[in-house]
Write a protein that holds these residues in place. Structure first.
Motif, PDB file in Angstrom:
ATOM      1  N   LEU A 206       0.834  -1.204   0.000  1.00  0.00           N
ATOM      2  CA  LEU A 206       0.000   0.000   0.000  1.00  0.00           C
ATOM      3  C   LEU A 206       0.870   1.256   0.000  1.00  0.00           C
ATOM      4  N   ALA A 207       1.976   1.221   0.736  1.00  0.00           N
ATOM      5  CA  ALA A 207       2.880   2.377   0.763  1.00  0.00           C
ATOM      6  C   ALA A 207       3.514   2.622  -0.597  1.00  0.00           C
ATOM      7  N   MET A 208       3.766   1.549  -1.365  1.00  0.00           N
ATOM      8  CA  MET A 208       4.318   1.709  -2.704  1.00  0.00           C
ATOM      9  C   MET A 208       3.426   2.621  -3.551  1.00  0.00           C
ATOM     10  N   ALA A 209       2.119   2.457  -3.400  1.00  0.00           N
ATOM     11  CA  ALA A 209       1.177   3.270  -4.179  1.00  0.00           C
ATOM     12  C   ALA A 209       1.195   4.724  -3.731  1.00  0.00           C
ATOM     13  N   THR A 210       1.104   4.962  -2.439  1.00  0.00           N
ATOM     14  CA  THR A 210       1.007   6.350  -1.974  1.00  0.00           C
ATOM     15  C   THR A 210       2.354   7.069  -2.056  1.00  0.00           C
ATOM     16  N   ALA A 211       3.453   6.351  -1.843  1.00  0.00           N
ATOM     17  CA  ALA A 211       4.777   6.979  -1.958  1.00  0.00           C
ATOM     18  C   ALA A 211       5.024   7.467  -3.372  1.00  0.00           C
ATOM     19  N   HIS A 212       4.503   6.730  -4.363  1.00  0.00           N
ATOM     20  CA  HIS A 212       4.703   7.134  -5.764  1.00  0.00           C
ATOM     21  C   HIS A 212       4.150   8.534  -5.992  1.00  0.00           C
ATOM     22  N   HIS A 213       2.970   8.792  -5.439  1.00  0.00           N
ATOM     23  CA  HIS A 213       2.403  10.124  -5.618  1.00  0.00           C
ATOM     24  C   HIS A 213       3.116  11.164  -4.771  1.00  0.00           C
ATOM     25  N   ARG A 214       3.310  10.872  -3.488  1.00  0.00           N
ATOM     26  CA  ARG A 214       3.868  11.890  -2.596  1.00  0.00           C
ATOM     27  C   ARG A 214       5.286  12.279  -2.999  1.00  0.00           C
ATOM     28  N   PHE A 215       6.067  11.344  -3.547  1.00  0.00           N
ATOM     29  CA  PHE A 215       7.389  11.695  -4.057  1.00  0.00           C
ATOM     30  C   PHE A 215       7.269  12.729  -5.174  1.00  0.00           C
ATOM     31  N   ASN A 216       6.380  12.480  -6.129  1.00  0.00           N
ATOM     32  CA  ASN A 216       6.213  13.409  -7.239  1.00  0.00           C
ATOM     33  C   ASN A 216       5.566  14.714  -6.792  1.00  0.00           C
ATOM     34  N   TYR A 217       4.776  14.667  -5.724  1.00  0.00           N
ATOM     35  CA  TYR A 217       4.187  15.891  -5.163  1.00  0.00           C
ATOM     36  C   TYR A 217       5.302  16.815  -4.656  1.00  0.00           C
ATOM     37  N   ILE A 218       6.309  16.234  -4.006  1.00  0.00           N
ATOM     38  CA  ILE A 218       7.451  17.025  -3.531  1.00  0.00           C
ATOM     39  C   ILE A 218       8.315  17.479  -4.694  1.00  0.00           C
ATOM     40  N   HIS A 219       8.448  16.625  -5.720  1.00  0.00           N
ATOM     41  CA  HIS A 219       9.239  16.966  -6.906  1.00  0.00           C
ATOM     42  C   HIS A 219      10.662  17.392  -6.481  1.00  0.00           C
ATOM     43  N   PRO A 220      11.406  16.468  -5.852  1.00  0.00           N
ATOM     44  CA  PRO A 220      12.643  16.891  -5.175  1.00  0.00           C
ATOM     45  C   PRO A 220      13.799  17.278  -6.088  1.00  0.00           C
ATOM     46  N   PHE A 221      13.820  16.795  -7.326  1.00  0.00           N
ATOM     47  CA  PHE A 221      14.920  17.117  -8.234  1.00  0.00           C
ATOM     48  C   PHE A 221      14.462  18.115  -9.299  1.00  0.00           C
ATOM     49  N   PRO A 222      15.369  18.887  -9.863  1.00  0.00           N
ATOM     50  CA  PRO A 222      14.978  19.808 -10.927  1.00  0.00           C
ATOM     51  C   PRO A 222      14.390  19.100 -12.143  1.00  0.00           C
ATOM     52  N   ASP A 223      14.846  17.857 -12.412  1.00  0.00           N
ATOM     53  CA  ASP A 223      14.357  17.092 -13.560  1.00  0.00           C
ATOM     54  C   ASP A 223      14.561  15.615 -13.241  1.00  0.00           C
ATOM     55  N   GLY A 224      13.841  14.738 -13.962  1.00  0.00           N
ATOM     56  CA  GLY A 224      14.030  13.306 -13.789  1.00  0.00           C
ATOM     57  C   GLY A 224      13.216  12.688 -12.666  1.00  0.00           C
ATOM     58  N   ASN A 225      12.276  13.434 -12.087  1.00  0.00           N
ATOM     59  CA  ASN A 225      11.504  12.919 -10.954  1.00  0.00           C
ATOM     60  C   ASN A 225      10.608  11.742 -11.342  1.00  0.00           C
ATOM     61  N   GLY A 226       9.977  11.822 -12.514  1.00  0.00           N
ATOM     62  CA  GLY A 226       9.102  10.734 -12.940  1.00  0.00           C
ATOM     63  C   GLY A 226       9.856   9.429 -13.090  1.00  0.00           C
ATOM     64  N   ARG A 227      11.018   9.487 -13.716  1.00  0.00           N
ATOM     65  CA  ARG A 227      11.811   8.268 -13.918  1.00  0.00           C
ATOM     66  C   ARG A 227      12.282   7.701 -12.580  1.00  0.00           C
ATOM     67  N   VAL A 228      12.750   8.577 -11.705  1.00  0.00           N
ATOM     68  CA  VAL A 228      13.227   8.107 -10.400  1.00  0.00           C
ATOM     69  C   VAL A 228      12.075   7.503  -9.604  1.00  0.00           C
ATOM     70  N   SER A 229      10.897   8.107  -9.682  1.00  0.00           N
ATOM     71  CA  SER A 229       9.756   7.573  -8.923  1.00  0.00           C
ATOM     72  C   SER A 229       9.362   6.195  -9.427  1.00  0.00           C
ATOM     73  N   ARG A 230       9.461   5.956 -10.746  1.00  0.00           N
ATOM     74  CA  ARG A 230       9.104   4.640 -11.278  1.00  0.00           C
ATOM     75  C   ARG A 230      10.151   3.592 -10.895  1.00  0.00           C
ATOM     76  N   LEU A 231      11.416   3.986 -10.877  1.00  0.00           N
ATOM     77  CA  LEU A 231      12.466   3.068 -10.412  1.00  0.00           C
ATOM     78  C   LEU A 231      12.312   2.803  -8.915  1.00  0.00           C
ATOM     79  N   MET A 232      11.972   3.829  -8.153  1.00  0.00           N
ATOM     80  CA  MET A 232      11.730   3.649  -6.723  1.00  0.00           C
ATOM     81  C   MET A 232      10.557   2.703  -6.493  1.00  0.00           C
ATOM     82  N   SER A 233       9.488   2.860  -7.269  1.00  0.00           N
ATOM     83  CA  SER A 233       8.327   1.980  -7.125  1.00  0.00           C
ATOM     84  C   SER A 233       8.700   0.539  -7.468  1.00  0.00           C
ATOM     85  N   HIS A 234       9.542   0.373  -8.504  1.00  0.00           N
ATOM     86  CA  HIS A 234      10.002  -0.973  -8.855  1.00  0.00           C
ATOM     87  C   HIS A 234      10.786  -1.578  -7.692  1.00  0.00           C
TER      88      HIS A 234
END
Length: 412
Positions: A206-234
Protein backbone atom coordinates in the motif's frame (compact mmCIF):
# COMPACT_ATOMS: atom_id res chain seq x y z
CA UNK A 1 8.24 37.50 5.35
CA UNK A 2 8.59 34.22 3.44
CA UNK A 3 5.87 31.64 3.89
CA UNK A 4 6.97 28.81 6.21
CA UNK A 5 6.09 25.47 4.63
CA UNK A 6 5.43 22.58 7.01
CA UNK A 7 6.99 19.33 5.82
CA UNK A 8 3.88 17.41 6.89
CA UNK A 9 2.09 19.15 4.04
CA UNK A 10 2.19 15.72 2.31
CA UNK A 11 -0.12 14.22 4.95
CA UNK A 12 -1.90 11.92 4.72
CA UNK A 13 1.24 10.21 3.43
CA UNK A 14 -0.15 6.72 3.87
CA UNK A 15 -3.54 5.02 4.21
CA UNK A 16 -3.43 3.63 7.70
CA UNK A 17 -6.77 1.80 7.72
CA UNK A 18 -7.54 0.43 4.22
CA UNK A 19 -10.93 -1.20 3.78
CA UNK A 20 -13.18 -2.74 1.15
CA UNK A 21 -11.86 -2.82 -2.41
CA UNK A 22 -8.49 -1.35 -1.45
CA UNK A 23 -7.88 -4.04 1.14
CA UNK A 24 -8.88 -6.75 -1.36
CA UNK A 25 -6.52 -5.30 -3.95
CA UNK A 26 -3.58 -5.41 -1.54
CA UNK A 27 -4.28 -9.10 -0.89
CA UNK A 28 -4.61 -9.92 -4.60
CA UNK A 29 -1.43 -8.06 -5.57
CA UNK A 30 0.38 -9.84 -2.75
CA UNK A 31 -0.76 -13.33 -3.76
CA UNK A 32 -0.46 -13.04 -7.51
CA UNK A 33 2.78 -11.06 -7.43
CA UNK A 34 4.39 -13.72 -5.25
CA UNK A 35 3.19 -16.52 -7.59
CA UNK A 36 4.24 -14.91 -10.89
CA UNK A 37 6.85 -17.02 -12.67
CA UNK A 38 6.93 -19.67 -9.95
CA UNK A 39 6.88 -22.52 -12.51
CA UNK A 40 9.74 -21.08 -14.54
CA UNK A 41 13.33 -22.18 -14.10
CA UNK A 42 15.24 -19.32 -12.39
CA UNK A 43 17.61 -19.01 -15.37
CA UNK A 44 14.70 -18.68 -17.80
CA UNK A 45 13.01 -16.18 -15.46
CA UNK A 46 16.19 -14.09 -15.32
CA UNK A 47 16.42 -13.97 -19.12
CA UNK A 48 12.76 -12.99 -19.34
CA UNK A 49 13.49 -10.23 -16.84
CA UNK A 50 16.03 -8.85 -19.34
CA UNK A 51 13.15 -8.56 -21.80
CA UNK A 52 10.96 -6.85 -19.19
CA UNK A 53 13.67 -4.26 -18.47
CA UNK A 54 13.72 -3.21 -22.12
CA UNK A 55 9.92 -3.10 -22.08
CA UNK A 56 9.96 -1.10 -18.85
CA UNK A 57 12.25 1.58 -20.25
CA UNK A 58 10.22 1.71 -23.49
CA UNK A 59 7.08 2.58 -21.51
CA UNK A 60 8.91 4.88 -19.11
CA UNK A 61 10.21 6.76 -22.15
CA UNK A 62 6.68 6.80 -23.57
CA UNK A 63 5.36 8.48 -20.42
CA UNK A 64 7.97 11.19 -20.97
CA UNK A 65 6.82 11.60 -24.58
CA UNK A 66 9.72 9.68 -26.19
CA UNK A 67 8.91 6.95 -28.71
CA UNK A 68 11.89 4.59 -28.72
CA UNK A 69 11.42 1.25 -30.45
CA UNK A 70 12.48 -1.95 -28.65
CA UNK A 71 15.04 -2.73 -31.36
CA UNK A 72 16.56 0.73 -30.96
CA UNK A 73 16.90 0.14 -27.21
CA UNK A 74 18.49 -3.27 -27.83
CA UNK A 75 21.04 -1.74 -30.18
CA UNK A 76 21.72 1.08 -27.74
CA UNK A 77 22.46 -1.43 -24.99
CA UNK A 78 25.19 -2.90 -27.17
CA UNK A 79 26.87 0.50 -27.50
CA UNK A 80 25.88 3.99 -28.57
CA UNK A 81 27.78 7.23 -29.16
CA UNK A 82 26.70 9.98 -26.80
CA UNK A 83 24.96 12.74 -28.69
CA UNK A 84 22.16 15.16 -27.98
CA UNK A 85 19.98 13.86 -30.79
CA UNK A 86 19.53 10.47 -29.09
CA UNK A 87 18.81 11.63 -25.58
CA UNK A 88 15.94 9.15 -25.45
CA UNK A 89 18.31 6.22 -26.05
CA UNK A 90 20.88 7.44 -23.54
CA UNK A 91 18.08 7.63 -20.96
CA UNK A 92 16.85 4.18 -22.00
CA UNK A 93 20.28 2.65 -21.45
CA UNK A 94 20.51 4.33 -18.03
CA UNK A 95 17.07 3.04 -17.05
CA UNK A 96 17.88 -0.57 -18.03
CA UNK A 97 21.22 -0.39 -16.23
CA UNK A 98 19.61 0.84 -13.01
CA UNK A 99 16.75 -1.63 -13.05
CA UNK A 100 19.23 -4.45 -13.67
CA UNK A 101 21.11 -3.37 -10.56
CA UNK A 102 17.89 -3.16 -8.52
CA UNK A 103 16.83 -6.66 -9.58
CA UNK A 104 20.28 -8.12 -8.92
CA UNK A 105 20.45 -6.55 -5.46
CA UNK A 106 16.94 -7.82 -4.68
CA UNK A 107 17.88 -11.36 -5.75
CA UNK A 108 20.95 -11.21 -3.51
CA UNK A 109 18.91 -9.75 -0.61
CA UNK A 110 21.09 -6.64 -0.73
CA UNK A 111 18.55 -4.07 -1.94
CA UNK A 112 18.59 -0.93 0.25
CA UNK A 113 15.46 0.56 1.71
CA UNK A 114 13.79 2.15 -1.38
CA UNK A 115 12.72 5.19 0.68
CA UNK A 116 16.22 5.79 2.00
CA UNK A 117 17.34 9.24 0.88
CA UNK A 118 20.83 8.05 -0.05
CA UNK A 119 19.27 5.39 -2.31
CA UNK A 120 16.92 7.88 -3.98
CA UNK A 121 19.76 10.34 -4.61
CA UNK A 122 21.88 7.47 -5.92
CA UNK A 123 19.12 6.56 -8.40
CA UNK A 124 19.07 10.13 -9.73
CA UNK A 125 22.85 10.44 -9.84
CA UNK A 126 23.31 7.10 -11.61
CA UNK A 127 20.51 7.82 -14.08
CA UNK A 128 22.40 10.92 -15.24
CA UNK A 129 25.82 9.26 -15.15
CA UNK A 130 27.34 9.96 -18.56
CA UNK A 131 24.55 12.38 -19.50
CA UNK A 132 25.44 15.16 -21.90
CA UNK A 133 25.58 18.79 -20.80
CA UNK A 134 22.43 19.39 -22.81
CA UNK A 135 20.57 16.68 -20.87
CA UNK A 136 21.56 18.30 -17.55
CA UNK A 137 20.70 21.85 -18.63
CA UNK A 138 17.28 23.04 -17.46
CA UNK A 139 15.81 25.80 -19.59
CA UNK A 140 12.61 27.81 -19.43
CA UNK A 141 11.64 31.40 -20.25
CA UNK A 142 12.46 32.40 -16.66
CA UNK A 143 15.53 30.31 -15.84
CA UNK A 144 18.50 28.36 -17.14
CA UNK A 145 20.94 26.32 -15.06
CA UNK A 146 22.91 23.07 -15.13
CA UNK A 147 21.48 20.41 -12.84
CA UNK A 148 23.79 18.50 -10.51
CA UNK A 149 22.71 14.82 -10.55
CA UNK A 150 21.76 13.49 -7.14
CA UNK A 151 21.21 16.94 -5.60
CA UNK A 152 17.84 18.14 -4.35
CA UNK A 153 16.29 21.35 -5.56
CA UNK A 154 17.81 23.92 -3.21
CA UNK A 155 18.10 27.31 -4.97
CA UNK A 156 15.41 29.85 -5.93
CA UNK A 157 16.00 29.15 -9.63
CA UNK A 158 15.06 25.51 -8.94
CA UNK A 159 11.48 26.43 -8.02
CA UNK A 160 9.02 24.85 -10.43
CA UNK A 161 5.35 24.46 -11.30
CA UNK A 162 4.06 21.08 -12.51
CA UNK A 163 0.84 21.73 -14.38
CA UNK A 164 -1.47 23.31 -11.84
CA UNK A 165 0.53 21.90 -8.91
CA UNK A 166 3.01 24.03 -7.01
CA UNK A 167 5.57 21.75 -5.29
CA UNK A 168 7.33 22.86 -2.08
CA UNK A 169 9.80 25.67 -2.64
CA UNK A 170 13.37 24.58 -3.26
CA UNK A 171 14.67 25.73 0.11
CA UNK A 172 12.24 23.32 1.83
CA UNK A 173 12.89 20.19 -0.26
CA UNK A 174 15.51 18.67 2.06
CA UNK A 175 13.12 18.88 5.03
CA UNK A 176 10.26 17.46 2.98
CA UNK A 177 12.38 14.51 1.82
CA UNK A 178 13.58 13.83 5.36
CA UNK A 179 9.92 13.63 6.38
CA UNK A 180 9.18 11.46 3.31
CA UNK A 181 11.79 8.97 4.52
CA UNK A 182 10.35 8.92 8.05
CA UNK A 183 6.88 8.11 6.67
CA UNK A 184 7.85 5.61 3.97
CA UNK A 185 10.89 3.82 5.40
CA UNK A 186 10.62 0.03 5.03
CA UNK A 187 13.55 -0.37 7.45
CA UNK A 188 13.17 2.48 9.96
CA UNK A 189 15.65 3.53 12.58
CA UNK A 190 14.72 3.18 16.28
CA UNK A 191 13.24 6.66 16.51
CA UNK A 192 11.06 6.39 13.40
CA UNK A 193 9.29 3.07 13.88
CA UNK A 194 5.95 4.56 14.85
CA UNK A 195 5.85 6.75 11.73
CA UNK A 196 7.40 4.36 9.18
CA UNK A 197 6.00 1.54 7.05
CA UNK A 198 8.05 -1.23 8.64
CA UNK A 199 8.29 -4.90 7.65
CA UNK A 200 4.63 -5.80 6.99
CA UNK A 201 4.04 -6.98 3.42
CA UNK A 202 0.54 -5.50 3.07
CA UNK A 203 1.68 -2.17 4.48
CA UNK A 204 4.61 -2.08 2.06
CA UNK A 205 2.40 -2.79 -0.95
CA UNK A 206 0.00 0.00 0.00
CA UNK A 207 2.88 2.38 0.76
CA UNK A 208 4.32 1.71 -2.70
CA UNK A 209 1.18 3.27 -4.18
CA UNK A 210 1.01 6.35 -1.97
CA UNK A 211 4.78 6.98 -1.96
CA UNK A 212 4.70 7.13 -5.76
CA UNK A 213 2.40 10.12 -5.62
CA UNK A 214 3.87 11.89 -2.60
CA UNK A 215 7.39 11.70 -4.06
CA UNK A 216 6.21 13.41 -7.24
CA UNK A 217 4.19 15.89 -5.16
CA UNK A 218 7.45 17.02 -3.53
CA UNK A 219 9.24 16.97 -6.91
CA UNK A 220 12.64 16.89 -5.17
CA UNK A 221 14.92 17.12 -8.23
CA UNK A 222 14.98 19.81 -10.93
CA UNK A 223 14.36 17.09 -13.56
CA UNK A 224 14.03 13.31 -13.79
CA UNK A 225 11.50 12.92 -10.95
CA UNK A 226 9.10 10.73 -12.94
CA UNK A 227 11.81 8.27 -13.92
CA UNK A 228 13.23 8.11 -10.40
CA UNK A 229 9.76 7.57 -8.92
CA UNK A 230 9.10 4.64 -11.28
CA UNK A 231 12.47 3.07 -10.41
CA UNK A 232 11.73 3.65 -6.72
CA UNK A 233 8.33 1.98 -7.12
CA UNK A 234 10.00 -0.97 -8.86
CA UNK A 235 12.43 -1.26 -5.94
CA UNK A 236 9.53 -1.07 -3.47
CA UNK A 237 7.76 -3.92 -5.29
CA UNK A 238 10.91 -6.02 -5.00
CA UNK A 239 11.36 -5.11 -1.34
CA UNK A 240 7.71 -5.95 -0.63
CA UNK A 241 8.17 -9.44 -2.06
CA UNK A 242 5.97 -9.00 -5.15
CA UNK A 243 8.68 -8.13 -7.71
CA UNK A 244 8.75 -11.70 -9.08
CA UNK A 245 12.44 -11.52 -10.05
CA UNK A 246 11.67 -8.50 -12.27
CA UNK A 247 8.99 -10.24 -14.36
CA UNK A 248 6.52 -7.36 -14.35
CA UNK A 249 6.69 -3.60 -14.68
CA UNK A 250 4.63 -0.80 -13.22
CA UNK A 251 5.73 1.51 -16.07
CA UNK A 252 3.77 -0.41 -18.70
CA UNK A 253 0.61 -0.07 -16.64
CA UNK A 254 1.13 3.62 -15.91
CA UNK A 255 1.72 4.33 -19.60
CA UNK A 256 -1.32 2.37 -20.78
CA UNK A 257 -3.85 2.91 -18.00
CA UNK A 258 -6.53 0.32 -17.32
CA UNK A 259 -8.31 0.47 -20.67
CA UNK A 260 -5.09 0.31 -22.74
CA UNK A 261 -6.54 2.95 -25.04
CA UNK A 262 -4.76 5.95 -26.54
CA UNK A 263 -5.49 8.01 -23.41
CA UNK A 264 -3.41 5.78 -21.11
CA UNK A 265 -0.84 8.44 -20.29
CA UNK A 266 -3.61 10.96 -19.65
CA UNK A 267 -5.21 8.52 -17.23
CA UNK A 268 -1.97 8.44 -15.22
CA UNK A 269 -1.73 12.23 -15.19
CA UNK A 270 -5.38 12.58 -14.27
CA UNK A 271 -5.13 10.33 -11.21
CA UNK A 272 -1.87 11.95 -10.13
CA UNK A 273 -3.52 15.38 -10.33
CA UNK A 274 -6.55 14.12 -8.41
CA UNK A 275 -4.30 13.03 -5.50
CA UNK A 276 -2.94 16.61 -5.32
CA UNK A 277 -6.32 17.76 -4.03
CA UNK A 278 -6.51 19.49 -0.62
CA UNK A 279 -8.64 18.11 2.19
CA UNK A 280 -12.37 18.42 1.51
CA UNK A 281 -14.01 18.94 4.90
CA UNK A 282 -14.03 17.20 8.25
CA UNK A 283 -14.79 13.74 6.86
CA UNK A 284 -11.80 13.74 4.52
CA UNK A 285 -9.02 12.71 6.89
CA UNK A 286 -6.98 14.99 9.11
CA UNK A 287 -4.06 16.00 6.90
CA UNK A 288 -3.43 18.85 4.50
CA UNK A 289 -4.36 16.74 1.46
CA UNK A 290 -7.48 14.74 0.67
CA UNK A 291 -7.54 11.22 2.13
CA UNK A 292 -10.42 10.28 -0.18
CA UNK A 293 -8.43 11.36 -3.25
CA UNK A 294 -5.38 9.41 -2.05
CA UNK A 295 -7.54 6.29 -1.63
CA UNK A 296 -8.87 6.71 -5.17
CA UNK A 297 -5.33 7.06 -6.52
CA UNK A 298 -4.03 4.07 -4.53
CA UNK A 299 -6.95 1.95 -5.75
CA UNK A 300 -6.20 2.87 -9.36
CA UNK A 301 -2.44 2.32 -8.89
CA UNK A 302 -2.89 -1.15 -7.39
CA UNK A 303 -5.41 -2.08 -10.10
CA UNK A 304 -2.74 -1.15 -12.63
CA UNK A 305 -0.21 -3.32 -10.78
CA UNK A 306 -2.63 -6.26 -10.64
CA UNK A 307 -3.48 -5.86 -14.33
CA UNK A 308 0.21 -6.02 -15.25
CA UNK A 309 0.92 -9.00 -12.97
CA UNK A 310 -1.98 -10.90 -14.56
CA UNK A 311 -0.91 -9.91 -18.07
CA UNK A 312 2.65 -11.10 -17.50
CA UNK A 313 1.44 -14.29 -15.82
CA UNK A 314 -0.43 -15.12 -19.03
CA UNK A 315 2.58 -14.34 -21.23
CA UNK A 316 5.09 -16.19 -19.08
CA UNK A 317 3.01 -19.27 -18.33
CA UNK A 318 5.23 -22.29 -19.01
CA UNK A 319 2.75 -24.16 -21.21
CA UNK A 320 1.87 -21.00 -23.15
CA UNK A 321 5.54 -20.25 -23.80
CA UNK A 322 6.09 -23.80 -25.05
CA UNK A 323 3.21 -23.48 -27.53
CA UNK A 324 4.48 -20.13 -28.79
CA UNK A 325 8.00 -21.49 -29.27
CA UNK A 326 6.46 -24.25 -31.34
CA UNK A 327 4.59 -21.65 -33.39
CA UNK A 328 7.77 -19.62 -33.85
CA UNK A 329 9.66 -22.60 -35.27
CA UNK A 330 6.72 -23.62 -37.49
CA UNK A 331 6.52 -20.13 -39.01
CA UNK A 332 10.26 -19.73 -39.49
CA UNK A 333 11.81 -20.14 -42.92
CA UNK A 334 15.31 -20.56 -41.48
CA UNK A 335 14.93 -22.76 -38.39
CA UNK A 336 14.98 -26.56 -38.63
CA UNK A 337 12.04 -28.41 -37.03
CA UNK A 338 14.50 -30.10 -34.65
CA UNK A 339 15.42 -26.72 -33.19
CA UNK A 340 12.20 -26.83 -31.18
CA UNK A 341 13.65 -29.63 -29.04
CA UNK A 342 16.56 -27.41 -28.05
CA UNK A 343 14.31 -24.44 -27.30
CA UNK A 344 12.00 -26.49 -25.10
CA UNK A 345 14.95 -28.05 -23.30
CA UNK A 346 16.28 -24.59 -22.48
CA UNK A 347 12.82 -23.41 -21.41
CA UNK A 348 12.34 -26.24 -18.92
CA UNK A 349 15.87 -26.79 -17.67
CA UNK A 350 17.04 -23.17 -17.80
CA UNK A 351 20.22 -24.07 -19.68
CA UNK A 352 22.07 -27.06 -21.12
CA UNK A 353 25.61 -27.91 -22.16
CA UNK A 354 26.46 -27.68 -25.85
CA UNK A 355 27.62 -31.28 -25.81
CA UNK A 356 24.03 -32.40 -25.12
CA UNK A 357 22.65 -31.33 -28.50
CA UNK A 358 23.02 -34.79 -30.05
CA UNK A 359 20.92 -36.40 -27.31
CA UNK A 360 18.32 -33.64 -27.28
CA UNK A 361 17.77 -33.47 -31.05
CA UNK A 362 18.32 -37.18 -31.82
CA UNK A 363 20.44 -36.10 -34.79
CA UNK A 364 24.00 -36.92 -35.85
CA UNK A 365 26.55 -34.64 -34.21
CA UNK A 366 27.28 -32.52 -37.28
CA UNK A 367 23.57 -31.92 -37.96
CA UNK A 368 22.82 -31.25 -34.30
CA UNK A 369 25.55 -28.63 -34.07
CA UNK A 370 24.21 -27.00 -37.26
CA UNK A 371 20.80 -26.66 -35.58
CA UNK A 372 22.43 -25.16 -32.47
CA UNK A 373 24.28 -22.69 -34.68
CA UNK A 374 20.99 -21.66 -36.30
CA UNK A 375 19.54 -20.81 -32.90
CA UNK A 376 22.60 -18.99 -31.55
CA UNK A 377 22.90 -17.10 -34.83
CA UNK A 378 19.36 -15.77 -34.44
CA UNK A 379 19.88 -14.96 -30.78
CA UNK A 380 17.31 -17.47 -29.47
CA UNK A 381 19.98 -19.36 -27.53
CA UNK A 382 23.05 -17.74 -26.05
CA UNK A 383 25.67 -18.17 -23.34
CA UNK A 384 27.81 -15.89 -21.25
CA UNK A 385 31.03 -17.53 -22.54
CA UNK A 386 32.00 -18.85 -25.96
CA UNK A 387 31.72 -22.53 -25.01
CA UNK A 388 29.48 -22.26 -21.94
CA UNK A 389 25.98 -23.68 -21.48
CA UNK A 390 23.25 -22.04 -23.53
CA UNK A 391 19.97 -20.61 -22.29
CA UNK A 392 16.83 -19.22 -23.90
CA UNK A 393 16.83 -15.58 -25.05
CA UNK A 394 14.13 -13.40 -26.52
CA UNK A 395 15.34 -11.06 -29.30
CA UNK A 396 13.00 -8.28 -30.40
CA UNK A 397 12.21 -9.86 -33.78
CA UNK A 398 10.47 -12.76 -31.97
CA UNK A 399 8.20 -10.62 -29.78
CA UNK A 400 5.15 -10.59 -32.04
CA UNK A 401 4.93 -14.38 -31.90
CA UNK A 402 6.21 -15.10 -28.40
CA UNK A 403 4.73 -12.14 -26.52
CA UNK A 404 1.80 -10.61 -28.42
CA UNK A 405 0.55 -7.25 -27.12
CA UNK A 406 3.66 -6.65 -25.03
CA UNK A 407 4.17 -3.49 -27.07
CA UNK A 408 1.88 -1.48 -29.33
CA UNK A 409 2.06 -3.09 -32.78
CA UNK A 410 3.49 0.02 -34.41
CA UNK A 411 6.48 0.04 -32.07
CA UNK A 412 7.93 -3.36 -33.02
Amino acid sequence: MPVVEAHDRIEPARIEAPAGELLDLVAEVSGRGSALGSRLHPRTADNLADLVRVMNTYYSNLIEGHHTRPREIERALKGIAENDERRDLLEAVAHVRLQTRIDADAAADMLPDPADLAFIRWLHREFYDGATLSMRTIKSPKRSFVMVPGEWRSLPEHDVEVGSHLPPSSGQVADFMAYFHRRFAFEPGPGDRLLAVGPGKAARILAMATAHHRFNYIHPFPDGNGRVSRLMSHAMAQKAGIGARGLWSVSRGLARGLDAGPEGREEYKRYMALADAPRQGERDGRGNLSLNALEVFATWFLKVCLDQIDFMAGLFDLDTLARRLERLVARSETLSPESLNLLLEALIRGEFERGEVVRITGMPERSARRVLKELTGQGLLASSTEKGPVSLRFPSDTLEVLFPKLYPEASI
